[in-house]
Design a protein around this motif. Structure first.
Motif, mmCIF file in Angstrom:
data_model
loop_
_atom_site.group_PDB
_atom_site.id
_atom_site.type_symbol
_atom_site.label_atom_id
_atom_site.label_comp_id
_atom_site.label_asym_id
_atom_site.label_seq_id
_atom_site.Cartn_x
_atom_site.Cartn_y
_atom_site.Cartn_z
ATOM 1 N N TYR A 266 0.835 -1.194 0.000
ATOM 2 C CA TYR A 266 0.000 0.000 0.000
ATOM 3 C C TYR A 266 0.877 1.254 0.000
ATOM 4 O O TYR A 266 2.042 1.208 0.387
ATOM 5 N N TRP B 272 4.781 4.468 -3.573
ATOM 6 C CA TRP B 272 4.003 3.246 -3.772
ATOM 7 C C TRP B 272 4.780 2.394 -4.768
ATOM 8 O O TRP B 272 5.117 2.847 -5.863
ATOM 9 N N ALA C 192 3.478 -1.228 -9.956
ATOM 10 C CA ALA C 192 2.588 -2.381 -10.083
ATOM 11 C C ALA C 192 3.342 -3.631 -10.542
ATOM 12 O O ALA C 192 3.022 -4.750 -10.129
ATOM 13 N N ARG D 23 -1.013 -3.441 -7.934
ATOM 14 C CA ARG D 23 -1.392 -2.640 -6.772
ATOM 15 C C ARG D 23 -2.835 -2.925 -6.368
ATOM 16 O O ARG D 23 -3.720 -3.006 -7.231
#
Length: 725
Positions: A352, A380, A383, A390
């Motif tokens: 997260y 973050w 992905a 994510r």
């Protein structure tokens, strides 16, 4: 002239009373000791006993974010009653001023609020507008409420589990921000002390590709992030060189960690970590200040950096620090300070987003006071680095978005009003051609309607009266630190200023000042009503010589406020009470101290006899808007004869037409009376003279062109008799 003398005397008395310290808000820009944000003994500097009745002693600050334990002697034993927290230790959510409302909060061991006290705020509306007691009453609504409840501004909705909190009329942004302060502060300490269950986040599962990227690629992918703080963000002199520049990233992910540290260093680091622990790197590439904290000692806390994830905050001690000797990624920048920091909490998850926060003090250049603040950069993992990508998140809406959504219908109606007025004025020539000096209703029906709507809907309904304080706030924001959220937080004022800025440069200030300013419209309407009920014989204009001198006063008031604001924004906001707007629309006549009511009532009373005296002579906002009106794109049409004809000047209520027939668009309020005369062949002397000549010579009366003259007629010459052969 007796009325003018009385008006000036009232202004002088009211100005002296308005500057009286008795009327100041107690917590506005209160001088708090700098140590209040860092000292272990918070309750020696803050009135903890006031927010926790019954407590007889308080502990030192503990935990992260920090809090203080409140105790009392019960049956001869020391009993824990609850906790006291300083809001800025947990969140620096900005209110309408762009600064946080520093609040001391008490909460018992069951998670119910027992006390709230505002120590310092910078809200102009609470300075000399809404009484500070209104904010106190607002905060009292939280007493007895459970921290785990869903507390929202508005009505309660039991079916959705929402507990409603009543707002303060005219201070929507302030109370929404304060609600966030209360709920976020309470929840953070409640989770830390076990009142609320700790946050559970699913741990990340990494994808390994065995590819090693260079520094530029890692930055492009978001695997490495930058946190930069400029000097002006701290209240220092503006410079192109950052105060501090940090680069940081997450090291547990194999591809990222190996690329940054190299295979051997990364493997050794992972061997030192226990299950559930996370390693981050931070390097300082520019700036002289240490991100570790100048007061750091062995066994202490790194007090300048913090990791935040949701409502959780993670700090680092000396045992959480490892040396970082170099970065292996090709193209990595040189650095002057570095470190690897370990997050040892199971509440943290790399799946997260999280934020790196740099903690520090901001100096208010206007007041010289310091305030605790933080600068964040979100991180973050890309992905591609996470198995399944994510996770989907619902991010909380910013405060200004909530405000816009909650008032969507009113925003649409207000926008329609602004567009409609602009369109009507854009077609002013077609409108004024349908009117005459004796019958101005084709123009007045729109103008009077705009006044009534401006007074009722905009002024009293939306309380959207633009003010000089907004000009000063924006000026300081441009100089020091611009934040869009600050200006979007009040949708009506934001839209109004977009309209004002555009129309000032297109037509001049007159469209706003003459048609849509709530106070200006009220002043003008009182003058019209006074004339209609038989007071016309008492109404008068100031002599031209006196008017030409007094019209410069508003410019002096504006520059005076601007100059004062450079030394003290608080003083400038207090002196800005020369505008009677708050008393008239925002607060109410019976809720303010009598000097404000006397001042506003005096101005409106004089407005019955002198047309718009405040607008013409005192309004600092009018002065601020008049100057750019010099560069407007379009003006009102004039004829060559206007240089000698006085007809329009005699009927100009704003006295904006000089002895040479020129219109001063800085003073023009766009009443359009001169435009009606411009094409009236019975009222405009040059046109009337031409009309009579044509009637005498038997020539047809052709239409009047855009230039204000009859369209030329060239009669066909009579046929000459043929000459005899």
């Amino acid at each position: 002239m007796n009325l003018l003398s009385l008006f000036l005397r009232c202004c002088a008395v009211a100005a002296a009373l308005l500057a009286s310290p008795v009327l100041w808000a107690n917590a506005y820009e209160a001088a708090l000791p700098d140590e209040i944000h860092t000292t272990k003994k918070l309750c020696e500097l803050a009135p903890c006993g006031e927010v926790f009745p019954g407590a007889t002693s308080f502990s030192e600050r503990k935990g992260q974010p920090p809090y203080v334990e409140a105790y009392a002697q019960v049956d001869g034993q020391r009993k824990l009653l609850g906790y006291v927290m300083l809001s800025t230790d947990i969140t620096d959510t900005p209110a309408y001023s762009g600064k946080p409302v520093i609040t001391l909060i008490g909460m018992d061991t069951s998670g119910r609020f027992v006390g709230v006290k505002v120590l310092k705020h910078s809200e102009p509306i609470l300075l000399l507008g809404i009484p500070e007691s209104a904010l106190t009453r607002f905060n009292e609504q939280y007493l007895g409420k459970y921290v785990g409840d869903k507390l929202e501004i508005g009505r309660s909705r039991p079916d959705e589990g929402v507990v409603g909190i009543d707002a303060i009329s005219g201070a929507t942004v302030t109370v929404i921000a304060q609600n966030q302060v209360m709920t976020m502060s309470g929840a953070a300490i409640a989770r830390q002390t076990g009142i609320l269950a700790p946050t559970i986040r699913a741990q990340a599962k990494f994808i390994t590709t065995d590819q090693k990227s260079d520094w530029a690629t890692l930055v492009d992918q978001g695997a490495v992030k930058r946190l930069v703080v400029m000097p002006d963000q701290l209240g220092l002199e503006r410079s192109s060189t950052p105060f501090i520049e940090l680069w940081f990233g997450y090291l547990n992910q194999p591809d990222i960690g190996r690329a940054l540290l190299g295979d051997t260093a990364w493997t050794n680091l992972m061997a030192q970590l226990k299950p559930g622990e996370h390693a981050l790197f931070i390097v300082r590439t520019r700036g002289a200040e240490s991100f570790k904290g100048s007061g750091f000692v062995r066994g202490g806390i790194y007090d300048r950096i913090q990791v935040r994830q949701g409502m959780d905050a993670f700090t680092f001690r000396d045992l959480d620090y490892l040396n970082l000797y170099g970065l292996a990624a090709p193209g990595a920048p040189a650095f002057s300070e570095s470190g690897i920091f370990i997050v040892r909490s199971g509440a943290f998850s790399a799946a997260y987003p999280w934020k790196l926060s740099l903690l520090g003090n901001r100096v208010d250049r206007a007041t010289g006071t310091r305030s605790f603040t933080s600068f964040d950069a979100e991180y973050w993992l890309p992905a591609w680095a996470l198995e399944g990508g994510r996770p989907k998140l619902e991010k909380p809406e910013p405060t200004w978005v909530k405000v816009w959504k909650s008032r969507a219908t009113q925003i649409v109606l207000f926008s329609v009003l602004l567009v409609a007025v602009a369109v009507v004025y854009a077609f002013r020539e077609q409108l004024t051609r349908r009117a005459t000096r004796k019958n101005k209703w084709p123009v007045n029906v729109f103008k009077y309607s705009a006044w009534v709507v401006s007074i009722g809907f905009v002024g009293f309904g939306l309380m959207a009266q633009p003010s000089i304080t907004q000009v000063l706030t924006w000026f300081h924001a441009l100089l020091f630190h611009w934040t869009w959220e600050l200006f979007l937080s009040d949708p009506f004022i934001f839209l109004f200023w977009v309209f004002i800025i555009v129309t000032v440069f297109v037509w001049g200030r007159g469209l706003f000042c003459g048609w849509l300013c709530p106070f200006g419209s009220l002043s003008e309407l009182l003058y019209k009503v006074g004339g209609a009920i038989g007071l016309r014989r008492f109404q008068f204009q100031l002599p031209r010589a006196l008017h030409d001198k007094l019209k410069w006063v508003k410019y002096g008031v504006f520059f005076g406020l601007l100059g004062v604001s450079m030394f003290s924004m608080g003083w400038a906001e207090m002196l800005a009470e020369v505008e009677p707007f708050k008393t008239t629309f925002l607060i109410g006549w019976f809720e303010r101290a009598w000097p404000y009511t006397l001042f506003a009532g005096g101005i409106l009373g004089i407005s019955i006899f002198i047309e718009r005296p405040f607008c013409k002579y005192l309004c600092p906002l009018g002065g601020a808007l008049a100057m750019p009106s010099t560069f407007r794109w379009f003006g009102l049409r004039r004829k060559q004869e206007c240089n000698s004809c006085k007809a329009c000047a005699v009927g100009c209520g704003a006295q904006a037409i000089d002895a040479d027939g020129r219109i001063d668009h800085r003073e023009c309020l766009h009443c359009l009376d001169c435009m009606v005369l411009y094409t009236d062949d019975h009222a405009c002397p040059p046109l009337a003279k031409e009309r009579k000549r044509r009637e005498r010579d038997g020539l047809p009366l052709t239409p009047i062109g855009r230039d204000g003259y009859f369209i030329p007629i060239y009669p066909v010459p009579a046929e000459q008799p043929k000459r005899a052969a």
